[in-house]
Design a protein around this motif. Structure first.
Motif, short mmCIF file in Angstrom:
data_model
loop_
_atom_site.label_atom_id
_atom_site.label_comp_id
_atom_site.label_asym_id
_atom_site.label_seq_id
_atom_site.Cartn_x
_atom_site.Cartn_y
_atom_site.Cartn_z
N ARG A 75 32.41 36.30 27.40
CA ARG A 75 32.19 37.73 27.87
C ARG A 75 31.67 38.64 26.59
O ARG A 75 30.59 39.44 26.73
CB ARG A 75 33.38 38.38 28.66
N PRO A 89 38.10 34.21 38.06
CA PRO A 89 38.06 35.51 38.21
C PRO A 89 36.70 35.69 39.37
O PRO A 89 36.65 36.74 39.94
CB PRO A 89 37.29 36.20 36.87
N SER A 90 35.88 34.58 39.29
CA SER A 90 34.84 34.82 40.51
C SER A 90 35.27 34.56 42.03
O SER A 90 34.38 34.65 42.94
CB SER A 90 33.55 33.77 40.05
N THR A 135 36.89 40.27 43.38
CA THR A 135 35.85 40.00 42.76
C THR A 135 34.40 40.81 43.26
O THR A 135 34.44 40.82 44.53
CB THR A 135 35.33 38.56 42.91
N ASN A 152 37.13 35.19 28.06
CA ASN A 152 37.01 36.48 27.33
C ASN A 152 35.83 36.35 26.23
O ASN A 152 35.06 37.36 25.94
CB ASN A 152 38.07 37.02 26.56
N ARG A 187 39.39 40.24 36.56
CA ARG A 187 38.78 39.77 35.38
C ARG A 187 39.86 39.91 33.99
O ARG A 187 39.49 39.52 33.00
CB ARG A 187 37.66 40.55 35.09
#
Lengths: 192, 218
Positions: free
Chosen positions: B177, B206-207, B212, B174, B16
């Motif tokens: 998020r 990131p996924s 992850t 970000n 992440r």
């Protein structure tokens, strides 16, 4: 044919801004004459917040360099532009690994230390600003001291000979070295 | 003569971390295979604080790339090294003025926004961290939206993917998020969407990383 005189570059700068100093060092090293428009970060509520300056840099920070018909912010982007267009004396080694080390150190300071202790952050932190600034710089310098064990010669990364000015008998300060210099001033400014 | 196989580069990365994602995008775009050593910034008090990782990066931050016998930290220094040694496809325009605009935008994000809302700063801020992160990103994006009016084509600078784009996408993630309202930034939003359609931005997402967590996996 009409010959247009080149306009002198204009640097928006604050005398004590470490980021502005980096660019001033680069301009001096490369022998580029320029005019300064001072932007006082403290007077008048901060001259960086004026409408005119915001037009030059929407982020409302110094330095800003107007050169060759463009307007650039971000000290390292400016310095890289000067390097691309005025290659001598060089501020980046030719070897890609050494270039990477120079950029790593420059970014370590310019992204890893300075932004987290700049004026607008310290204003948000308030009373504990001195301690905050000291902590940022201490962590950053502890790491930098380690990094320099591997990279440093006379300056931050080695000590390549200067081709153009043997009378200076040595080194062009590299990008990174100029930043260390300017951060040292930042510390002095905070700790009278 | 013994032929040595080149060692694969090793990337110390957190799934992440926006800075790690920038480097993952660059490696994907340039077709450079690498191994990941995950560094979990939250577990075990933060794996970045281990002695082994400190030896790789005294600043105790990701990403770090071990490549060609050297160890590099600082995402943009790493990406510039990849650009110097693997010039195709290029991540910087040839024209010096456009190069400067790419670097200005990349640095605006990488020095002007991300460091002031990274994990260690937010931990110091404490309770008001969400508001702090939102303010950092909002100021930065307000300025960036203006800058992009002059520079953007399909992507941040003209129509070619550049280092600026590598910084933009992770920073938008970000923003999401931290629940930043993206309404005021239509240009950033449009460019982000276009970039996320590219394979390099998907594979590095990131996924889809080795570290992850299952509940966040695509």
């Amino acid at each position: 044919m009409l010959i247009m005189a080149s306009e002198k570059p204009i640097l928006y700068s604050y005398f004590r801004s470490s980021c502005s100093w980096r660019v001033r060092i680069a301009l001096a090293l490369k022998g580029i004459a320029y005019d300064v428009v001072p932007v006082n970060l403290l007077k008048d509520g901060g001259q960086q917040f004026s409408a005119e300056f915001k037009a030059a840099n929407p982020m409302q920070q110094v330095p800003v360099l107007k050169i060759d018909g463009i307007t650039l912010s971000q000290s390292l982007a400016i310095i890289h532009y000067l390097e691309d267009t005025h290659p001598n004396p060089r501020l980046l080694p030719q070897d890609p690994k050494k270039r990477a080390q120079v950029r790593m150190i420059a970014d370590h300071i310019a992204a890893g230390i300075q932004p987290i202790q700049n004026l607008s952050i310290l204003n948000k932190i308030g009373e504990k600003k001195m301690e905050w600034a000291q902590n940022c710089i201490t962590s950053g310098f502890q790491a930098l001291e380690q990094i320099l064990q591997d990279t440093a010669g006379r300056y931050c990364v080695g000590d390549e000979p200067c081709e153009l000015s043997p009378s200076l008998h040595c080194l062009p300060l590299q990008l990174a070295s100029s930043f260390v210099c300017s951060e040292a001033v930042a510390i002095e400014a905070l700790c009278p």
